[in-house]
Design a protein around this motif. Structure first.
Motif, mmCIF file in Angstrom:
data_model
loop_
_atom_site.group_PDB
_atom_site.id
_atom_site.type_symbol
_atom_site.label_atom_id
_atom_site.label_comp_id
_atom_site.label_asym_id
_atom_site.label_seq_id
_atom_site.Cartn_x
_atom_site.Cartn_y
_atom_site.Cartn_z
ATOM 1 N N THR A 36 1.029 -1.308 -0.084
ATOM 2 C CA THR A 36 -0.026 0.053 0.048
ATOM 3 C C THR A 36 0.966 1.082 0.040
ATOM 4 N N ASP A 53 5.611 5.222 0.717
ATOM 5 C CA ASP A 53 5.128 5.384 1.883
ATOM 6 C C ASP A 53 6.415 5.453 2.884
ATOM 7 N N LEU A 74 -4.087 7.159 -2.735
ATOM 8 C CA LEU A 74 -3.427 5.956 -1.959
ATOM 9 C C LEU A 74 -3.979 4.641 -2.601
ATOM 10 N N GLN A 76 -3.665 0.085 -2.984
ATOM 11 C CA GLN A 76 -2.971 -0.861 -2.556
ATOM 12 C C GLN A 76 -3.054 -2.114 -3.925
ATOM 13 N N LEU A 106 -3.023 5.202 6.928
ATOM 14 C CA LEU A 106 -1.825 4.340 6.901
ATOM 15 C C LEU A 106 -1.130 4.189 8.090
ATOM 16 N N TYR A 109 -3.112 1.337 9.674
ATOM 17 C CA TYR A 109 -2.973 0.301 8.940
ATOM 18 C C TYR A 109 -1.930 -0.466 9.462
ATOM 19 N N GLN A 110 -0.675 0.365 9.532
ATOM 20 C CA GLN A 110 0.729 -0.363 9.955
ATOM 21 C C GLN A 110 0.622 -0.889 11.181
#
Length: 131
Positions: A36, A53, A74, A76, A106, A109-110
């Motif tokens: 992503t 990123d 953004l 993926q 993000l 998400y991480q």
């Protein structure tokens, strides 16, 4: 579709771009990855997109996708990594799936990916202790 044909397509390992470098276990030719990042640039003639990123970038070959790409959005991608040491990009992800994920946080998400990995590691350790 039979179960044998669906099993032939590997799921993409969730990878954060900063983790994808030459010393990474995921950085191997043919590795199936899910990445992503924000679209930094896109070349319509070559269908090569560059996502970024956290200071890391990755080239993505989008020639098999029907996706309107917008710089700054953004995305993926899921696909297979092609290692090309003599190319401008050391690795190019040959995407088979792509989607716009504008609105995704993000950082969150991480964080969730780190928690997922921690959980999976604990499960593996627990299973090994049972044996």
């Amino acid at each position: 579709m039979s179960s044998s044909s669906s099993a032939a397509v590997p799921s993409g390992s969730l990878v954060i771009l900063q983790e994808l470098n030459s010393s990474s276990p995921h950085f191997k030719d043919g590795a199936s990855l899910r990445v992503t990042g924000k679209l930094q640039e896109y070349n319509v003639e070559t269908a090569i997109a560059v996502i970024a990123d956290g200071g890391a970038t990755l080239a993505v070959d989008t020639q098999h996708l029907r996706l309107n790409l917008r710089v700054g959005s953004l995305y993926q991608f899921i696909g297979e990594l092609s290692i090309q040491p003599h190319n401008e990009f050391q690795g190019i992800l040959k995407a088979r799936v792509g989607r716009n994920v504008d609105g995704m946080d993000l950082n969150l998400y991480q964080q969730s990916l780190k928690l997922l990995r921690q959980f999976q590691s604990e499960q593996i350790n627990h299973m090994e202790q049972l044996q």
